[in-house]
Design a protein around this motif. Structure first.
Motif: not given
Lengths: 394, 334
Positions: B93-95, B130-132, B165-170, B181-185
């Motif tokens: 997912a990162l790649l 957040v990647l997943r 936790r998993f879904l509360n990514v933001s 950028p990662v925050r925006n994603h």
């Protein structure tokens, strides 16, 4: 075909009566009843004269209540078993953040500790579930062991995705702390190191990419965290290694739990092989929630045939009763129920036999499925007793 | 087009959670099959590296690529749509993320070799989450030629204990990254997860612990403002016994003589002893049924749509999955 292998019996009473047993680790995949089994073993050991502490990682309120405690926390609380014995029982639940904070406070000077505790990456690391819980469970186990206040520690492992995470997590954290990325990130804070030159090209690629992807602030926080943590790394690794070795010493016994289902037993199999590979002592397998029919003489096939006889109009003994009549509905229903139970028992037996065929020397104990969950000490006691006695299988 | 409305019209991303051992993966797969009914194209995603989907569909381990694993549930002699599956791992997912948003595949590979993924999963699981979840939301929104590539995406998500936790990514990521950028994603991903296009379903069995976890999980997700989905009650055993007989048995008033008479009539020997044994089994069963009734009422009080799936004995195979898909379809889950 060869007759199915009969496994040696796991004698849990002999295990807890042996004063040389100092640690019992209950492991297995999620949902197989680890926490309850750990509590039941702890209670039985206390009632047989051991001074026991049960360390659980599962915030099961019902279990706390079953032991007469309103809740469990990071401090061992005495449990009143209401049973006259020379032993004693304490129970506690791992608070991983608290445990982690304590390690930081013990290993860093106050200023640095405060800096670490406030860092967002530390906060994420110390309160997340991935690996930290396993590591902290091990850490707590080591701490309890070193106090020497108890002569038996029964520990229940975290509800990992797989039973293996528990073994891997402490070393993973150790490896991580020694990782190349960590060294890269700490490097700028310590100029002059020899490897800096070699890594310069790679370093700018990495930091460049990280800045692009994560943002400069995140990278800065990460570096601050890693740098602040750097002084403690050695201590961390050492602790992880010490606890790992503790698990290999005589006096530690692993009990693998599984339900008699293919997935749970597959996990159990992996775990048994891993323990052997790591030279960690395996006491045996507890096969939990085994369904044992009360009337085993009547096979599923004959039970179904009899139910059909009653449901259709064929009476072998020529009675004039109308077979489909409500009069036989109960008997037919009970026969169908019995057939299902027998089929289930046969399936469970089969998966248990597969396990034993692959691991013929692993001792096995069985606990019958309970109609209801455990709500009190009596329930825990019943499980302990069930573990200690041979199941009555016809 | 669908022949009739379902309970989850408009939902494109179905997140399936549940306590370990309740059959979460099986239900997710059955739901995906049911959703691909009538020609729909559905993607089934697993995120925990267990290869549970490959085992269910009896195919080789899934790579980090969308592969067709089956044909959806058919209707009236017509075949269903295509079912695709994907095993998401944080590394892939990162790649993917670096490639898709920055064109940085090579840098990503360098980072992976340096242990960034290990680093992220250890130190900041929020990042790997957040990647997943990002991959799932991307697939759910992906378009080609002006229309969505997938009619629905089903995610076999982490268990109930970790789902919040998993879904509360933001929120998880915002603790780490205030801006960037990662925050925006993460914010983009969170918007999709919180939108009416996403529903979180719970799988449970009629046992105390899974039900308690389900109720706790529902309350947690509700407080996080996520859209709750259905409660899938798995492994339900019908028994065909009369209510009065069960009630009597639960209270220890089983009419053994009546059973013995029936056993005798069916030609079974030693009917008395046998009846006594069967009465014990009936008593255990009846107490269990009574307990399950109490648990059904607890679940009903949660106010979400409920579906009941029969226990599939002798292990789940493809046939069993289609059967479950049919049941879900009939009950309006898909």
């Amino acid at each position: 075909m060869n007759p199915p292998a009969v496994p040696p019996r796991l004698d849990t009473d002999a295990l807890i009566d042996d004063r040389r047993t100092r640690i019992i680790v209950c492991c297995g995949s999620g949902g197989v009843g680890k926490t309850t089994a750990a509590a039941a073993i702890g209670l039985r050991a206390a009632e047989r004269g051991r001074h026991v502490v049960v360390l659980t990682v599962d915030p099961a309120r019902r279990l706390a209540q079953a032991m007469g405690l309103s809740y469990l926390d990071n401090i061992p609380r005495p449990v009143d078993t209401g049973f006259p014995s020379d032993g004693s029982l304490h129970a506690m639940m791992l608070d991983m953040k608290r445990t982690f904070d304590e390690i930081v406070e013990a290993h860093a000077d106050p200023d640095r500790a405060a800096q670490i505790l406030a860092n967002p990456f530390y906060q994420s690391l110390s309160s997340s579930f991935a690996g930290t819980q396993e590591y902290m469970a091990m850490e707590k186990l080591g701490q309890l062991y070193r106090t020497d206040e108890w002569d038996l520690i029964v520990v229940d492992t975290p509800p990992s995705r797989s039973a293996l995470d528990f073994l891997d997590a402490p070393q993973r954290l150790g490896r991580f702390l020694d990782g190349r990325l960590i060294r890269l990130l700490t490097a700028p804070a310590k100029p002059g190191r020899a490897y800096m030159k070699m890594l310069t090209a790679g370093f700018s690629l990495v930091t460049g990419t990280l800045t692009k992807v994560l943002g400069a602030q995140v990278l800065k926080d990460m570096q601050t965290f890693v740098t602040a943590f750097d002084t403690m790394f050695g201590g961390f690794r050492e602790r992880a290694d010490t606890t790992y070795r503790l698990l290999q010493t005589p006096g530690t016994e692993f009990i693998v739990l599984a339900a008699p289902e293919p997935d749970a037993l597959r996990e159990a199999s992996y775990f048994v092989e891993r323990l052997a590979g790591e030279r960690m002592p395996l006491a045996g397998l507890i096969l939990n929630r085994v369904h044992i029919p009360a009337a085993t003489r009547l096979s599923a096939a004959r039970s179904i045939a009899a139910a059909e006889t009653l449901e259709n109009h064929e009476m072998p003994n020529g009675t004039a009763e109308s077979a489909g009549s409500p009069r036989y509905a109960l008997a037919a229903g009970v026969l169908r129920l019995h057939a299902e139970r027998m089929q289930l028992a046969v399936r469970e037996r089969r998966v248990a036999e597969h396990f034993t065929a692959a691991h013929p020397t692993v001792p096995v104990a069985e606990v019958a499925a309970q109609p209801e969950d455990v709500h009190d000490l009596e329930g825990l006691r019943a499980i302990g007793l069930s573990l200690a006695s041979r199941p009555a299988r016809g | 087009m669908r022949a009739r409305d379902t309970d989850w019209e408009g939902v494109r991303l179905h997140v399936v959670t549940g306590k370990g051992g309740t059959g979460k993966t099986t239900v997710a797969a059955a739901l995906a099959l049911a959703l691909s009914y009538n020609g729909g194209k559905v993607l089934l995603i697993e995120v925990e590296g267990r290869q549970g989907i490959a085992r269910l569909f009896d195919c080789p381990p899934l790579p980090y690529a969308e592969r067709k694993v089956g044909i959806g549930l058919g209707k009236d002699g017509r075949t269903g749509g295509d079912l695709y599956a994907l095993a998401v791992d944080p590394e892939g997912a990162l790649l993917d993320y670096l490639d898709m948003f920055y064109g940085l595949r090579h840098a990503g590979q360098a980072l992976t070799r340096l242990g960034l993924v290990d680093f992220a999963t250890t130190i900041a699981p929020g990042l790997s989450d957040v990647l997943r979840t990002g991959k799932a939301t991307e697939a759910a929104r992906r378009k080609a030629g002006g229309r969505e590539v997938y009619d629905a995406v089903v995610m076999d998500a982490p268990p109930t204990g970790r789902i919040g936790r998993f879904l509360n990514v933001s929120v998880e990521v915002s603790g780490l990254a205030k801006v960037g950028p990662v925050r925006n994603h993460a914010d983009t991903v969170a918007r999709v997860i919180r939108s009416p296009q996403t529903a979180v379903h719970f799988v449970t069995t009629l046992e105390e612990m899974p039900i308690q976890e389900t109720l706790d999980g529902l309350a947690e997700l509700r407080s996080l403002g996520l859209q709750l989905g259905g409660i899938f009650i798995n492994k339900v055993h019908p028994d065909g016994l009369a209510e009065a007989d069960l009630k009597a048995a639960a209270e220890g008033r089983t009419n053994e003589a009546e059973i013995a008479l029936g056993l005798k009539a069916a030609g079974l020997a030693d009917a008395q002893t046998l009846a006594a044994g069967l009465a014990i089994e009936l008593g255990e069963h009846a107490r269990n049924v009574a307990l399950q009734e109490r648990e059904r009422r607890e679940l009903a009080a949660a106010g979400q749509p409920r579906y009941e799936l029969p226990a599939i004995t002798d292990g789940i195979d493809l046939g069993g999955l289609y059967r479950l898909a049919e049941v879900l379809r009939n009950q309006g889950a898909a």
